[in-house]
Write an enzyme that holds these catalytic residues in place. Structure first.
Site, short mmCIF file in Angstrom:
data_model
loop_
_atom_site.label_atom_id
_atom_site.label_comp_id
_atom_site.label_asym_id
_atom_site.label_seq_id
_atom_site.Cartn_x
_atom_site.Cartn_y
_atom_site.Cartn_z
N CYS A 123 30.05 41.82 88.10
CA CYS A 123 30.82 40.59 87.90
C CYS A 123 32.05 40.54 88.81
O CYS A 123 32.68 39.48 88.91
CB CYS A 123 31.24 40.46 86.44
N HIS A 147 37.49 36.30 85.61
CA HIS A 147 36.05 36.35 85.37
C HIS A 147 35.78 35.84 83.95
O HIS A 147 36.48 36.22 83.01
CB HIS A 147 35.57 37.79 85.54
N ASN A 167 28.63 33.73 80.64
CA ASN A 167 29.03 34.70 81.67
C ASN A 167 27.95 34.80 82.73
O ASN A 167 26.91 35.40 82.51
CB ASN A 167 29.27 36.07 81.01
C1 LIG Z 1 30.28 41.31 72.87
C2 LIG Z 1 31.53 40.86 72.11
C3 LIG Z 1 31.61 39.34 72.09
C4 LIG Z 1 31.41 41.35 70.66
O1 LIG Z 1 32.58 40.95 69.96
P1 LIG Z 1 33.40 42.02 69.11
O2 LIG Z 1 34.45 41.29 68.42
O3 LIG Z 1 33.83 43.13 70.03
O4 LIG Z 1 32.34 42.51 68.10
P2 LIG Z 1 31.88 44.02 67.78
O5 LIG Z 1 30.97 44.53 68.82
O6 LIG Z 1 33.12 44.82 67.46
O7 LIG Z 1 31.07 43.78 66.44
C5 LIG Z 1 31.70 43.32 65.24
C6 LIG Z 1 30.64 43.17 64.17
O8 LIG Z 1 29.80 42.06 64.49
C7 LIG Z 1 28.45 42.45 64.55
N1 LIG Z 1 27.79 41.67 65.59
C8 LIG Z 1 27.54 42.03 66.88
N2 LIG Z 1 26.93 41.01 67.51
C9 LIG Z 1 26.81 40.01 66.63
C10 LIG Z 1 26.29 38.72 66.70
N3 LIG Z 1 25.75 38.22 67.83
N4 LIG Z 1 26.34 37.94 65.59
C11 LIG Z 1 26.86 38.40 64.44
N5 LIG Z 1 27.38 39.63 64.33
C12 LIG Z 1 27.36 40.43 65.40
C13 LIG Z 1 28.47 43.92 64.83
O9 LIG Z 1 27.30 44.54 64.35
C14 LIG Z 1 29.71 44.36 64.07
O10 LIG Z 1 29.38 44.51 62.72
P3 LIG Z 1 30.04 45.70 61.86
O11 LIG Z 1 31.51 45.42 61.88
O12 LIG Z 1 29.39 45.54 60.52
O13 LIG Z 1 29.68 46.96 62.58
C15 LIG Z 1 32.80 41.45 72.75
O14 LIG Z 1 32.90 42.81 72.46
C16 LIG Z 1 32.87 41.25 74.23
O15 LIG Z 1 32.80 40.15 74.74
N6 LIG Z 1 33.05 42.35 74.97
C17 LIG Z 1 33.18 42.29 76.39
C18 LIG Z 1 31.83 42.15 77.01
C19 LIG Z 1 31.90 41.78 78.43
O16 LIG Z 1 32.87 41.26 78.88
N7 LIG Z 1 30.81 42.07 79.13
C20 LIG Z 1 30.66 41.68 80.48
C21 LIG Z 1 31.66 42.25 81.35
S1 LIG Z 1 31.28 41.79 82.94
#
Ligand SMILES: CC(C)(COP(=O)(O)OP(=O)(O)OC[C@H]1O[C@@H](n2cnc3c(N)ncnc32)[C@H](O)[C@@H]1OP(=O)(O)O)[C@@H](O)C(=O)NCCC(=O)NCCS
Length: 360
Positions: free
Chosen positions: A122, A258, A289
């Site tokens: 990215c 980004h 993204n």
């Molecule tokens: C992926 C992302 C949106 C997840 O959001 P988050 O707030 O970090 O969520 P978490 O991974 O901590 O998960 C929180 C809870 O939601 C759950 N969960 C994960 N995906 C889910 C979904 N699509 N729908 C519902 N629940 C979900 C998890 O299982 C977790 O449950 P738990 O608390 O019982 O364990 C976030 O972490 C993110 O955007 N990270 C950066 C990714 C990125 O930028 N990637 C590309 C870089 S180039």
């Protein structure tokens, strides 16, 4: 003794034109939730994403890259024959060789330019932009096309709720050329391989060679770790990029991070204490993204919609698989004539990602 001639001067480089291609399939959160245990509300609140564009079978990386690049050339008031280098940043070209850049250069009708692909996830577009500025600066090229293109829908597991809603497809391009004043500031870039497994291809292509029933490689990600790293590490990178350009936040007209997660963007906006007048890219809401395409498509949209000022300064800031990062301050080019519009109406359901035809 005869030596190698020293270039007589450094040529300032600037962005002369932008182009963007949004693919045709508009996919809502509700459509994705037919396959994953999630909800529109969860996806919006945790990532900021409402919709994303996915490519049709015909919209290969080559087609999308050519479309965005042709616009960038035209919007710069140039012809393809005046392009002497083409750089494509992508992680979605499914052939190792020849490079996508040579096909794009050929399709555009250029005259034998230097052409090569780069891979920096990215952050790849900002890496390419920095190379382009250096090529123009050193006199190695006069007009350089930098293209970011991705077709990540094809590399997603539609049943994985941790990634399926995040990634998207598209292409964006800048035409970089000589200018009276510097229009692309020094890059601040780097990598941190200690996090190399946080965003990765689940298996290598070699697995498909070794076992017939090996799964298709998809994006695997430790989302929480990436989030924390980006929110913590990218602020200082932004500050160094501003410092190296000799600019402060008050000099900015736009901030284009980004488009990975709206919450990461808001953390950065707060941390940098951006003044009210700075327009902030939030295309993640509609575009998802699209990795290497996210920054140029956001710049295109902001200029076309009148949200960012042509001639104003913009801070670009990117991070991605590696983990790698890059940021630089740029002067925004003239606005493109029209906002990008997808070519055909949205599909009704989120069918699994369209596959690249095997002959492309
Ligand atoms: C992926 C992302 C949106 C997840 O959001 P988050 O707030 O970090 O969520 P978490 O991974 O901590 O998960 C929180 C809870 O939601 C759950 N969960 C994960 N995906 C889910 C979904 N699509 N729908 C519902 N629940 C979900 C998890 O299982 C977790 O449950 P738990 O608390 O019982 O364990 C976030 O972490 C993110 O955007 N990270 C950066 C990714 C990125 O930028 N990637 C590309 C870089 S180039």
């Amino acid at each position: 003794m005869t030596g190698i001639a020293r270039p007589s001067h450094h040529t300032p480089a600037a962005i002369l034109g932008v182009g963007s291609h949004l693919p045709s399939r508009l996919v809502s959160n509700a459509m994705l939730c037919e396959r994953i245990d999630s909800s529109d509300e969860w996806i919006r609140s945790r990532s900021g994403i409402r919709t994303r564009y996915w490519a049709t079978e015909e919209e290969t990386v080559e087609e999308m890259a050519v479309s965005a690049a042709a616009q960038a050339v035209a919007n710069a008031g140039l012809t393809a024959e005046e392009v002497d280098c083409v750089i494509v940043s992508t992680v979605s070209h499914l052939r190792q060789f020849p490079s996508l850049a040579v096909s794009v250069a050929h399709r555009l009708g250029t005259r034998a330019p230097g052409a090569f692909d780069i891979t920096a996830g990215c952050a790849g577009f900002c890496y390419g932009l920095s190379l382009a500025a250096d090529l123009v600066g050193a006199g190695s090229a006069r007009h350089v096309l930098v293209i970011g293109v991705e077709r990540l829908s094809e590399q997603l597991d539609p049943d994985d709720r941790t990634t399926a809603f995040l990634f998207s497809d598209g292409a964006g391009a800048f035409l970089v050329g000589p200018s009276d004043e510097p229009g692309i500031g020094p890059v601040v870039w780097g990598s941190d391989g200690s996090h190399k497994d946080t965003i990765r291809q689940s298996t290598s292509w070699a697995a498909l060679r070794d076992a017939r029933d090996a799964p298709w490689p998809v994006i695997a990600m430790e989302g929480r770790e990436v989030f924390k790293w980006a929110a913590y590490e990218m602020g200082p990178v932004a500050e160094r990029a501003l410092e190296r350009a000799g600019a402060g936040v008050q000099d900015l007209s736009a901030f284009v991070p980004h488009q990975a997660n709206l919450r990461i963007t808001e953390e950065l906006v707060k941390g940098l204490a951006l003044p009210e007048h700075v327009a902030v890219a939030r295309t993640i809401a509609d575009y998802g993204n699209s990795s290497a395409a996210s920054i140029p498509t956001a710049v295109h949209r902001m200029l076309a919609d009148g949200d960012a000022k042509p001639g104003g300064l913009a801070l670009l800031l990117a991070f991605g698989t590696g983990l790698v990062y890059a940021g630089q301050v740029v002067r925004l080019p003239p606005a493109p004539p029209e906002p990008p519009r997808p070519a055909v109406p949205a599909s009704r359901t989120a069918e699994p990602a369209a596959r690249t035809p095997t002959d492309s």
